[in-house]
Enzyme design. Sequence first.
Site, PDB file in Angstrom:
ATOM      1  N   THR A 110       6.131   0.884   1.817  1.00  0.00           N
ATOM      2  CA  THR A 110       7.191   1.589   2.552  1.00  0.00           C
ATOM      3  C   THR A 110       6.379   2.573   3.636  1.00  0.00           C
ATOM      4  O   THR A 110       5.888   3.482   3.069  1.00  0.00           O
ATOM      5  CB  THR A 110       8.084   2.538   1.523  1.00  0.00           C
ATOM      6  N   LYS A 160      14.913   0.326   4.342  1.00  0.00           N
ATOM      7  CA  LYS A 160      14.408   1.014   3.060  1.00  0.00           C
ATOM      8  C   LYS A 160      14.573   2.566   3.276  1.00  0.00           C
ATOM      9  O   LYS A 160      15.068   3.133   2.184  1.00  0.00           O
ATOM     10  CB  LYS A 160      12.820   0.635   2.955  1.00  0.00           C
ATOM     11  N   LEU A 162       1.022  -1.148  -0.062  1.00  0.00           N
ATOM     12  CA  LEU A 162       0.033  -0.033  -0.159  1.00  0.00           C
ATOM     13  C   LEU A 162       0.935   1.233   0.013  1.00  0.00           C
ATOM     14  O   LEU A 162       1.892   1.237   0.319  1.00  0.00           O
ATOM     15  CB  LEU A 162      -1.012   0.142   1.284  1.00  0.00           C
TER      16      LEU A 162
HETATM   17  P1  NAD Z   1       0.233   2.299  -6.010  1.00  0.00           P
HETATM   18  O1  NAD Z   1      -0.358   3.593  -5.739  1.00  0.00           O
HETATM   19  O2  NAD Z   1       0.604   2.155  -7.564  1.00  0.00           O
HETATM   20  O3  NAD Z   1      -0.497   1.059  -5.605  1.00  0.00           O
HETATM   21  C1  NAD Z   1      -1.002   1.118  -4.324  1.00  0.00           C
HETATM   22  C2  NAD Z   1      -2.420   0.186  -4.437  1.00  0.00           C
HETATM   23  O4  NAD Z   1      -3.030   0.200  -3.136  1.00  0.00           O
HETATM   24  C3  NAD Z   1      -3.357   1.069  -5.378  1.00  0.00           C
HETATM   25  O5  NAD Z   1      -4.067   0.044  -6.185  1.00  0.00           O
HETATM   26  C4  NAD Z   1      -4.543   1.506  -4.289  1.00  0.00           C
HETATM   27  O6  NAD Z   1      -5.714   1.570  -5.095  1.00  0.00           O
HETATM   28  C5  NAD Z   1      -4.308   0.336  -3.257  1.00  0.00           C
HETATM   29  N1  NAD Z   1      -4.843   0.938  -1.773  1.00  0.00           N
HETATM   30  C6  NAD Z   1      -4.671   2.093  -1.294  1.00  0.00           C
HETATM   31  N2  NAD Z   1      -5.280   2.197   0.097  1.00  0.00           N
HETATM   32  C7  NAD Z   1      -5.869   0.918   0.195  1.00  0.00           C
HETATM   33  C8  NAD Z   1      -6.297   0.314   1.050  1.00  0.00           C
HETATM   34  N3  NAD Z   1      -6.665   0.989   2.301  1.00  0.00           N
HETATM   35  N4  NAD Z   1      -6.921  -1.166   0.973  1.00  0.00           N
HETATM   36  C9  NAD Z   1      -6.754  -1.747  -0.188  1.00  0.00           C
HETATM   37  N5  NAD Z   1      -6.005  -1.205  -1.118  1.00  0.00           N
HETATM   38  C10 NAD Z   1      -5.572   0.072  -1.011  1.00  0.00           C
HETATM   39  O7  NAD Z   1       1.735   2.222  -5.338  1.00  0.00           O
HETATM   40  P2  NAD Z   1       3.105   1.201  -5.514  1.00  0.00           P
HETATM   41  O8  NAD Z   1       3.833   2.205  -6.653  1.00  0.00           O
HETATM   42  O9  NAD Z   1       2.556   0.011  -5.977  1.00  0.00           O
HETATM   43  O10 NAD Z   1       3.980   1.379  -4.114  1.00  0.00           O
HETATM   44  C11 NAD Z   1       3.437   0.877  -3.392  1.00  0.00           C
HETATM   45  C12 NAD Z   1       4.319   0.846  -2.019  1.00  0.00           C
HETATM   46  O11 NAD Z   1       5.775   0.474  -2.405  1.00  0.00           O
HETATM   47  C13 NAD Z   1       4.571   2.219  -1.435  1.00  0.00           C
HETATM   48  O12 NAD Z   1       4.925   2.280  -0.146  1.00  0.00           O
HETATM   49  C14 NAD Z   1       5.861   2.648  -2.335  1.00  0.00           C
HETATM   50  O13 NAD Z   1       6.850   3.736  -1.462  1.00  0.00           O
HETATM   51  C15 NAD Z   1       6.499   1.389  -2.312  1.00  0.00           C
HETATM   52  N6  NAD Z   1       7.672   1.121  -3.545  1.00  0.00           N
HETATM   53  C16 NAD Z   1       7.214   1.504  -4.646  1.00  0.00           C
HETATM   54  C17 NAD Z   1       8.109   1.589  -5.685  1.00  0.00           C
HETATM   55  C18 NAD Z   1       7.979   1.943  -7.110  1.00  0.00           C
HETATM   56  O14 NAD Z   1       8.864   1.794  -7.961  1.00  0.00           O
HETATM   57  N7  NAD Z   1       6.668   2.291  -7.353  1.00  0.00           N
HETATM   58  C19 NAD Z   1       9.476   0.862  -5.471  1.00  0.00           C
HETATM   59  C20 NAD Z   1       9.827   0.601  -4.142  1.00  0.00           C
HETATM   60  C21 NAD Z   1       8.882   0.483  -3.052  1.00  0.00           C
END
Ligand code: NAD
EC number: 1.1.1.31
Length: 336
Positions: A134, A209, A103
């Site tokens: 994160t 992280k 999330l």
């Molecule tokens: P994103 O916004 O693309 O996806 C998050 C998903 O969670 C969305 O589909 C959203 O609808 C869902 N969501 C939000 N609140 C919710 C809830 N209460 N219940 C159920 N679903 C819910 O984000 P992401 O890019 O996939 O990143 C996710 C995590 O990973 C973040 O913490 C980010 O910092 C970390 N991260 C991202 C990357 C990257 O390159 N995108 C790399 C490393 C770490």
Amino acid sequence: MAASLRLRGAASGLRFWSRRQRPAVASLAVVCSRSMASKTPVGFIGLGNMGNPMAKNLMKHGYPLIIYDVFPDACKEFQDAGEQVVSCPADVAEKADRIITMLPTSMNAIEAYSGANGILKKVKKGSLLIDSSTIDPAVSKELAKEVEKMGAVFMDAPVSGGVGAARSRNLTFMVGGVEDEFAAAQELLGCMGSNVVYCGAVGTGQAAKICNNMLLAISMIGTAEAMNLGIRLGLDPKLLAKILNMSSGRCWSSDTYNPVPGVMDGVPSANNYQGGFGATLMAKDLGLAQDSATNTKSPILLGSLAHQIYRMMCAKGYSKKDFSSVFQFLREEETF
Ligand code: NAD
């Protein structure tokens, strides 16, 4: 929401906690039955940019999934593939005794765990709950405490590596929690990443992280500044990148993810900074580093400056662009 606020308030005092992780209260018999049932359904909550390819890799390894996302469209392709989609995190917990959450923020994780229809409403004793979002390490510790009260186990396992690494199963997982449970977590995380590293008690995965991303932000800004200065001094950007990458200024931002358009193929700077790791998420992670530095009285002079730069970028329309767009941001600020 009341539960969320309670958790949030409690989180602020967590820095006074003992560093030693208390053992999980889940009974050994329950834990054994869970970890031996290797191909029983796995719950997955949060199917966004990262969660989508991660969940697909679990499917490729033969795990049936129980899926939930607040955004129903995110679940569609999993439903079409025959996976079970449910209507809230509590229902995931009712049907699966191993759950992964991916999330965006601390508040989203608190909602998914402690909200009105959160995981904690129906979690089974002995369940293994792995949060790969994160988030604030203090929130991870508070969630672990709530989970432990229910007789289940919580581990934080944030990831390094972007969407490409998530697709190609090349993520690095930094895992915090009870060491006896690491092998059970590794069984699932190893299906989604090439490195699964045990860091220590709950919250230490998040700590690793946050430190990594603070360094990444600083080195990306530094690379963008150096490349821009060199270009202004008349150097060809490809040549300058080549020299940096054979010299002491070399770093991941210069040799793998160069922020200057035209220097490398297959990176966000080659595609108008689309895809990749958004400036908003980087600003969020730098905010977590800032909070942690305040709590531990650690000086992070460059980390704080990087936080302000990414916040300013978000305010000026860069929020949806990859974080390497700091190069474009600097070019636009050049009149200063
Ligand atoms: P994103 O916004 O693309 O996806 C998050 C998903 O969670 C969305 O589909 C959203 O609808 C869902 N969501 C939000 N609140 C919710 C809830 N209460 N219940 C159920 N679903 C819910 O984000 P992401 O890019 O996939 O990143 C996710 C995590 O990973 C973040 O913490 C980010 O910092 C970390 N991260 C991202 C990357 C990257 O390159 N995108 C790399 C490393 C770490």
